[in-house]
Scaffold this motif. Structure first.
Motif, short mmCIF file in Angstrom:
data_model
loop_
_atom_site.label_atom_id
_atom_site.label_comp_id
_atom_site.label_asym_id
_atom_site.label_seq_id
_atom_site.Cartn_x
_atom_site.Cartn_y
_atom_site.Cartn_z
N MET A 1 -39.62 -10.31 48.72
CA MET A 1 -39.46 -9.06 47.97
C MET A 1 -40.85 -8.52 47.60
O MET A 1 -41.70 -9.26 47.11
N THR A 2 -41.09 -7.24 47.84
CA THR A 2 -42.39 -6.64 47.54
C THR A 2 -42.53 -6.40 46.04
O THR A 2 -41.56 -6.46 45.27
N LEU A 3 -43.77 -6.08 45.64
CA LEU A 3 -44.03 -5.79 44.23
C LEU A 3 -43.18 -4.63 43.74
O LEU A 3 -42.63 -4.66 42.63
N ARG A 4 -43.06 -3.59 44.56
CA ARG A 4 -42.26 -2.42 44.16
C ARG A 4 -40.78 -2.78 44.06
O ARG A 4 -40.09 -2.34 43.13
N GLU A 5 -40.29 -3.56 44.99
CA GLU A 5 -38.89 -3.99 44.94
C GLU A 5 -38.63 -4.81 43.68
O GLU A 5 -37.59 -4.62 43.03
N ARG A 6 -39.54 -5.71 43.36
CA ARG A 6 -39.37 -6.52 42.15
C ARG A 6 -39.41 -5.64 40.89
O ARG A 6 -38.61 -5.83 39.96
N ALA A 7 -40.34 -4.69 40.87
CA ALA A 7 -40.44 -3.82 39.70
C ALA A 7 -39.18 -2.99 39.53
O ALA A 7 -38.67 -2.84 38.41
N LEU A 8 -38.66 -2.45 40.62
CA LEU A 8 -37.44 -1.64 40.52
C LEU A 8 -36.25 -2.48 40.08
O LEU A 8 -35.46 -2.05 39.23
N ALA A 9 -36.14 -3.69 40.61
CA ALA A 9 -35.04 -4.58 40.21
C ALA A 9 -35.16 -4.93 38.73
O ALA A 9 -34.16 -4.95 37.99
N THR A 10 -36.38 -5.21 38.28
CA THR A 10 -36.60 -5.58 36.87
C THR A 10 -36.25 -4.43 35.94
O THR A 10 -35.54 -4.61 34.93
N MET A 11 -36.74 -3.23 36.24
CA MET A 11 -36.50 -2.10 35.34
C MET A 11 -35.04 -1.66 35.39
O MET A 11 -34.49 -1.22 34.36
N THR A 12 -34.41 -1.79 36.54
CA THR A 12 -32.98 -1.48 36.62
C THR A 12 -32.18 -2.46 35.77
O THR A 12 -31.22 -2.08 35.08
N GLU A 13 -32.58 -3.73 35.80
CA GLU A 13 -31.91 -4.74 34.97
C GLU A 13 -32.14 -4.49 33.48
O GLU A 13 -31.25 -4.71 32.66
N ARG A 14 -33.33 -4.01 33.13
CA ARG A 14 -33.64 -3.76 31.72
C ARG A 14 -33.01 -2.48 31.19
O ARG A 14 -32.89 -2.31 29.97
N PHE A 15 -32.64 -1.58 32.09
CA PHE A 15 -32.19 -0.26 31.65
C PHE A 15 -31.04 -0.31 30.64
O PHE A 15 -31.10 0.39 29.62
N PRO A 16 -29.97 -1.09 30.85
CA PRO A 16 -28.87 -1.06 29.86
C PRO A 16 -29.32 -1.46 28.46
O PRO A 16 -28.88 -0.85 27.47
N LEU A 17 -30.20 -2.45 28.35
CA LEU A 17 -30.66 -2.88 27.03
C LEU A 17 -31.57 -1.82 26.40
O LEU A 17 -31.48 -1.56 25.20
N LEU A 30 -30.31 7.89 27.25
CA LEU A 30 -31.45 7.75 28.15
C LEU A 30 -31.02 7.94 29.60
O LEU A 30 -30.07 7.29 30.05
N PRO A 31 -31.69 8.79 30.35
CA PRO A 31 -31.34 8.95 31.77
C PRO A 31 -31.90 7.82 32.63
O PRO A 31 -32.94 7.22 32.32
N ARG A 32 -31.23 7.53 33.71
CA ARG A 32 -31.61 6.42 34.57
C ARG A 32 -32.96 6.63 35.24
O ARG A 32 -33.65 5.66 35.60
N HIS A 33 -33.36 7.88 35.44
CA HIS A 33 -34.62 8.09 36.15
C HIS A 33 -35.82 7.58 35.37
O HIS A 33 -36.90 7.37 35.95
N VAL A 34 -35.68 7.35 34.05
CA VAL A 34 -36.77 6.78 33.27
C VAL A 34 -37.07 5.36 33.75
O VAL A 34 -38.23 4.94 33.81
N ALA A 35 -36.04 4.61 34.11
CA ALA A 35 -36.24 3.25 34.61
C ALA A 35 -36.98 3.27 35.95
O ALA A 35 -37.80 2.38 36.23
#
Length: 305
Positions: A1-17, A30-35
């Motif tokens: 997994m690339t750095l960008r893929e990891r970052a997107l997965a992490t921020m998507t996971e953090r978004f609900p909290l 909060l809109p999803r595009h912030v994540a």
């Protein structure tokens, strides 16, 4: 997994909290595009910094340990990244590198997702302007385009922004998906009104006329003609009492921006009264806590425990 893929997965996971923290603290959605922007900032921070931008404000919640942050000295978290003249509808999400530039989500109604991206130069004249971008990643792209329009014939400038252009292109699909998931903002019932200092939130059609006189004329009266100034305040109060909050909101917003001692409380009363009448209590509370703390030496309020 690339750095960008990891970052997107992490921020998507953090978004609900983060979204829930934002809802509980600010009373807003909060809109999803912030994540997606938070992911870009995490994976390509150096490239983002090259155009003078960095995550700040609500986006701080996405950082490692961000949800453990608290307001310093017991301050309300809603004061974080809130400059002196920021409207209550403006919620900071990005910091710039000049004249207090900061970008924010613009909310017309606390019950709905933000309608626009706005920006403000807090250490200049501090008016609030509207971006044409539908998301934060698109707002970054807009800034890159502006740089290229000004310096595109200089190879050094093109080379400087090329890594960020590549990052934006990589995150575009995720950004568009986030926008699709949230859906387009609800169509406004009436044309939007603008003041000399800011846009105004969309209002129900029965709210009255916020432009009973040109905004510039009112500002001139507030600065130079106290009798006329208090006449405008009285008119706004009269319309508010009659169930039409538009003029009260407009004048309250102008007085908030001017921040003159003679009208400070009158302006706050108009703002809070208009927000309460519109059922926009989250804005009334933001305006109230902001008014009580406008003299902070720093608007860096969130800190690690």
């Amino acid at each position: 997994m690339t750095l960008r893929e990891r970052a997107l997965a992490t921020m998507t996971e953090r978004f609900p909290l983060v979204s829930e923290r934002f809802r509980q603290t600010w009373g807003l959605q909060l809109p999803r595009h912030v994540a997606v922007f938070a992911a870009l900032a995490a994976s390509d921070r150096t490239a983002l910094n090259e155009v003078g931008l960095s995550p700040w404000g609500v986006t701080d919640y996405f950082s490692d340990g961000g949800l453990d942050m608290v307001g310093r000295d017991g301050l309300d978290e809603r004061l974080h990244a809130r400059y002196r003249c920021d409207p209550a509808e403006f919620i900071t999400v990005i910091s710039g590198d000049t004249d207090g530039l900061h970008y924010g989500l613009w909310f017309d109604d606390p019950a709905e997702l933000p309608t626009l991206i706005a920006y403000n130069y807090a250490r200049d004249s501090a008016e609030t302007w509207v971006s044409s971008a539908p998301s934060l990643v698109a707002a970054v792209h807009e800034r890159v385009d502006r740089i290229l329009a000004d310096y595109g014939d200089e190879p050094e400038e093109v080379g400087r922004v090329r890594p960020l252009i590549e990052a934006i292109e990589w995150f575009t699909a995720a950004d568009q998906d986030a926008l699709r998931q949230d859906g387009m903002p609800r169509a406004a019932p009436t044309p939007r009104s603008y003041l000399a200092t800011s846009l105004l939130p969309q209002l129900p059609s029965h709210s009255g006329d916020p432009q009973a006189a040109p905004s510039t004329s009112r500002l001139d009266a507030f600065r130079n003609d106290q009798e006329q100034a208090f006449a405008w305040i009285a008119e706004a109060n009269h319309e508010l009492a009659a169930g039409e909050p538009a003029l009260a909101l407009a004048i309250g917003s102008e007085l908030h921006w001017l921040d003159l001692d003679d009208y400070r409380q009158a302006g706050l009363d108009l703002l809070v009264g208009a927000y309460r009448m519109l059922g926009r209590n989250a804005f009334a509370e933001i305006a109230t806590v902001h008014a009580a703390h406008r003299d902070l030496s720093s608007v860096q309020v969130l800190i690690s425990r």
